[in-house]
Scaffold this active site. Structure first.
Site, PDB file in Angstrom:
ATOM      1  N   ARG A  59       0.854  -1.194   0.000  1.00 48.66           N
ATOM      2  CA  ARG A  59       0.000   0.000   0.000  1.00 48.66           C
ATOM      3  C   ARG A  59       0.889   1.243   0.000  1.00 48.66           C
ATOM      4  O   ARG A  59       0.606   2.238  -0.663  1.00 48.66           O
ATOM      5  CB  ARG A  59      -0.945  -0.007   1.205  1.00 48.66           C
ATOM      6  CG  ARG A  59      -1.668   1.300   1.434  1.00 48.66           C
ATOM      7  CD  ARG A  59      -2.978   1.192   2.229  1.00 48.66           C
ATOM      8  NE  ARG A  59      -2.955   0.238   3.308  1.00 48.66           N
ATOM      9  CZ  ARG A  59      -2.323   0.389   4.485  1.00 48.66           C
ATOM     10  NH1 ARG A  59      -1.637   1.483   4.728  1.00 48.66           N
ATOM     11  NH2 ARG A  59      -2.378  -0.547   5.412  1.00 48.66           N
ATOM     12  N   TYR A 112     -16.137  17.528 -15.089  1.00 48.94           N
ATOM     13  CA  TYR A 112     -16.456  16.101 -15.153  1.00 48.94           C
ATOM     14  C   TYR A 112     -17.488  15.788 -14.063  1.00 48.94           C
ATOM     15  O   TYR A 112     -17.338  16.236 -12.912  1.00 48.94           O
ATOM     16  CB  TYR A 112     -15.173  15.283 -14.941  1.00 48.94           C
ATOM     17  CG  TYR A 112     -15.426  13.808 -14.822  1.00 48.94           C
ATOM     18  CD1 TYR A 112     -15.883  13.071 -15.916  1.00 48.94           C
ATOM     19  CD2 TYR A 112     -15.248  13.147 -13.618  1.00 48.94           C
ATOM     20  CE1 TYR A 112     -16.138  11.715 -15.805  1.00 48.94           C
ATOM     21  CE2 TYR A 112     -15.491  11.787 -13.497  1.00 48.94           C
ATOM     22  CZ  TYR A 112     -15.941  11.081 -14.596  1.00 48.94           C
ATOM     23  OH  TYR A 112     -16.196   9.738 -14.481  1.00 48.94           O
ATOM     24  N   ASP A 184      -6.829  19.286 -14.347  1.00 51.08           N
ATOM     25  CA  ASP A 184      -7.189  17.933 -14.761  1.00 51.08           C
ATOM     26  C   ASP A 184      -6.855  17.844 -16.248  1.00 51.08           C
ATOM     27  O   ASP A 184      -7.551  18.416 -17.088  1.00 51.08           O
ATOM     28  CB  ASP A 184      -8.682  17.705 -14.494  1.00 51.08           C
ATOM     29  CG  ASP A 184      -9.155  16.305 -14.901  1.00 51.08           C
ATOM     30  OD1 ASP A 184      -8.490  15.666 -15.748  1.00 51.08           O
ATOM     31  OD2 ASP A 184     -10.212  15.876 -14.395  1.00 51.08           O
ATOM     32  N   LYS A 209      -8.140   6.830 -19.168  1.00 50.74           N
ATOM     33  CA  LYS A 209      -8.467   7.375 -20.484  1.00 50.74           C
ATOM     34  C   LYS A 209      -7.257   7.257 -21.418  1.00 50.74           C
ATOM     35  O   LYS A 209      -6.832   6.163 -21.704  1.00 50.74           O
ATOM     36  CB  LYS A 209      -8.969   8.815 -20.316  1.00 50.74           C
ATOM     37  CG  LYS A 209      -9.979   8.984 -19.158  1.00 50.74           C
ATOM     38  CD  LYS A 209     -11.292   8.267 -19.366  1.00 50.74           C
ATOM     39  CE  LYS A 209     -12.182   8.218 -18.121  1.00 50.74           C
ATOM     40  NZ  LYS A 209     -12.454   9.480 -17.467  1.00 50.74           N
TER      41      LYS A 209
HETATM   42  C1  LIG Z   1     -12.933   9.933 -16.236  1.00 52.19           C
HETATM   43  C2  LIG Z   1     -12.529  11.255 -15.712  1.00 52.19           C
HETATM   44  C3  LIG Z   1     -12.237  11.440 -14.350  1.00 52.19           C
HETATM   45  C4  LIG Z   1     -12.403  10.340 -13.331  1.00 52.19           C
HETATM   46  O1  LIG Z   1     -11.519   9.274 -13.527  1.00 52.19           O
HETATM   47  P1  LIG Z   1     -11.843   7.730 -13.203  1.00 52.19           P
HETATM   48  O2  LIG Z   1     -10.596   7.041 -13.603  1.00 52.19           O
HETATM   49  O3  LIG Z   1     -13.054   7.335 -13.977  1.00 52.19           O
HETATM   50  O4  LIG Z   1     -12.098   7.643 -11.717  1.00 52.19           O
HETATM   51  C5  LIG Z   1     -11.812  12.696 -13.950  1.00 52.19           C
HETATM   52  N1  LIG Z   1     -11.695  13.724 -14.833  1.00 52.19           N
HETATM   53  C6  LIG Z   1     -11.981  13.581 -16.132  1.00 52.19           C
HETATM   54  C7  LIG Z   1     -11.835  14.746 -17.058  1.00 52.19           C
HETATM   55  C8  LIG Z   1     -12.413  12.347 -16.617  1.00 52.19           C
HETATM   56  O5  LIG Z   1     -12.715  12.223 -17.921  1.00 52.19           O
END
Ligand SMILES: *Cc1c(COP(=O)(O)O)cnc(C)c1O
Length: 389
Positions: A59, A112, A184, A209
């Site tokens: 962890r 998001y 982000d 992503k």
């Molecule tokens: C998908 C996404 C998230 C969240 O990520 P997860 O891996 O699904 O928890 C945060 N910000 C953006 C812009 C996203 O597309």
């Protein structure tokens, strides 16, 4: 293993080279060119407190995860990277490191959906307040800042409306107010845009992503140059435990190695899709920062290498036409998420952004979002053409 000052992984090397090599050198014992999946939850000690390779419990740290973290830090040209079990776990760790009860943050008015939900449904119970603003309007960001504002949080381009924030300008506004600035960078990926160099304090990724890129693993990451913030993130990796297992870390690292070539093809295909959609009688408008008449085009051209693989469109026939389009595509798969090699289509109002219904973040119901994959361009165009009718 995570030495980034090495000849093959130093900052002078190009992006594609670092994507492949940063974070792992061929194993000195076996010559393995890929990082092993260290499926070990604990590590033998040579006497009490005598760690051999810096690891004690998985962890806290695991060598496969450490390799991924060094790779992601290198791709963002950052000093420190930390991997999490999802983008939301990374978001949660960032917010809990940066905010205390009574603090306020500024977020995008088309953030998001999961980010908005976490802040609105969880953090507000712990004394945090927030103001949603159009992050493409730097004056609106400035006006939303209060004495207790500790964080300015942006996505750029935003999800799903593809608005563009001027990272350099927002950084100035945030820092003038004594707030930390988080970007982000999920939609652009580090290949297209590197926010730390433009003034961000922290870059967040849903590695689910583009970085993972194959729709086979969920993960998140935080990258920063600030050692104190990184210590806070590492504390929460260990203290709260939202970490990826070694197999997830391996898959994400494997995906990141091909980010440069994948992003080029995502962008090429997205541009072709935009060409098809612009002027199509069934389409009311196309949202893509690469379009010269997009309000964020100039800023995007300045801070991004290309304009990305995400395209949103509004249908002339309204909500039903949007739902029909989602039902008719054959190669574009109807699914949430984005950034994988396969093309996806979705209706944000009923799917990814359903949690924003009735709020100021509600998205138009005639909106369709495309995550343009890396299939043959002609096949994607033919699929959209038949589905639009
Ligand atoms: C998908 C996404 C998230 C969240 O990520 P997860 O891996 O699904 O928890 C945060 N910000 C953006 C812009 C996203 O597309």
């Amino acid at each position: 293993m995570s030495d980034q000052s090495d000849d093959r992984t130093g900052e002078a090397l190009g992006f594609a080279t670092r994507a492949i090599h940063a974070g792992f050198e061929p194993d000195p014992q076996t010559g393995a060119v890929n990082v092993p999946i260290y499926a070990s939850s604990t590590f033998a000690q040579d006497g009490v407190g005598g760690m051999r390779g810096g690891y004690e419990y998985a962890r806290t740290g695991n060598p496969t995860r450490a390799a991924l973290e060094a790779n992601l830090a290198s791709l963002e040209n950052g000093a420190h990277g930390r991997a999490f079990s999802s983008g939301m776990a990374a978001t949660d760790a960032a917010l809990r490191t940066l905010l205390r009860p009574g603090d306020h943050l500024v977020i995008p008015d088309d953030a998001y959906g999961g980010t908005f939900r976490l802040i609105d449904k969880v953090f507000t119970h712990w004394g945090i307040s927030y103001t949603p603003v159009a992050v493409n309007d730097v004056d609106a960001v400035r006006a939303a800042i209060r004495p207790e504002t500790k964080v300015v949080w942006v996505e750029t381009p935003t999800n799903p409306l593809l608005n563009v924030a001027d990272v350099e300008q927002v950084a100035e506004v945030a820092h003038a107010a004594g707030a930390r600035f988080v970007v982000d960078n999920t939609f652009a990926s580090p290949y297209l845009q590197q926010p730390l160099a433009l003034g961000a304090d922290v870059v967040l990724h849903s590695t689910t992503k583009y970085l993972g890129g194959h729709s086979d693993v969920v993960g998140g990451a935080l990258v920063t140059d600030d050692a104190e913030l990184d210590t806070g993130f590492a504390f929460l990796q260990n203290g709260a435990g939202g970490v990826p297992g070694p197999f997830d870390a391996y898959l994400t690292f494997r995906g990141a190695k091909t980010l440069a070539v994948r992003m080029e093809q995502h962008c090429t295909n997205a541009e072709a899709v935009v060409d098809l959609l612009v002027g199509h009688p069934a389409v009311a408008s196309v949202l893509y920062p690469g379009l010269p008449d997009h309000p964020g085009h100039e800023v995007a051209a300045r801070q991004m290498r290309r304009f990305g693989g995400m395209v949103s469109l509004r249908l002339a026939g309204g909500r039903q036409a949007a739902l029909d389009l989602c039902a008719r595509t054959r190669i574009f798969t109807l699914a949430e998420s984005l950034g994988g090699i396969e093309s996806l289509i979705e209706h944000p109002g009923a799917m990814t952004h359903a949690s924003t219904a009735g709020s100021v973040l509600e998205v138009p119901d005639d909106l369709v979002r495309l995550s343009v994959g890396i299939e043959d361009t002609a096949d994607l165009l033919a699929d959209l053409e038949q589905a639009l009718g």
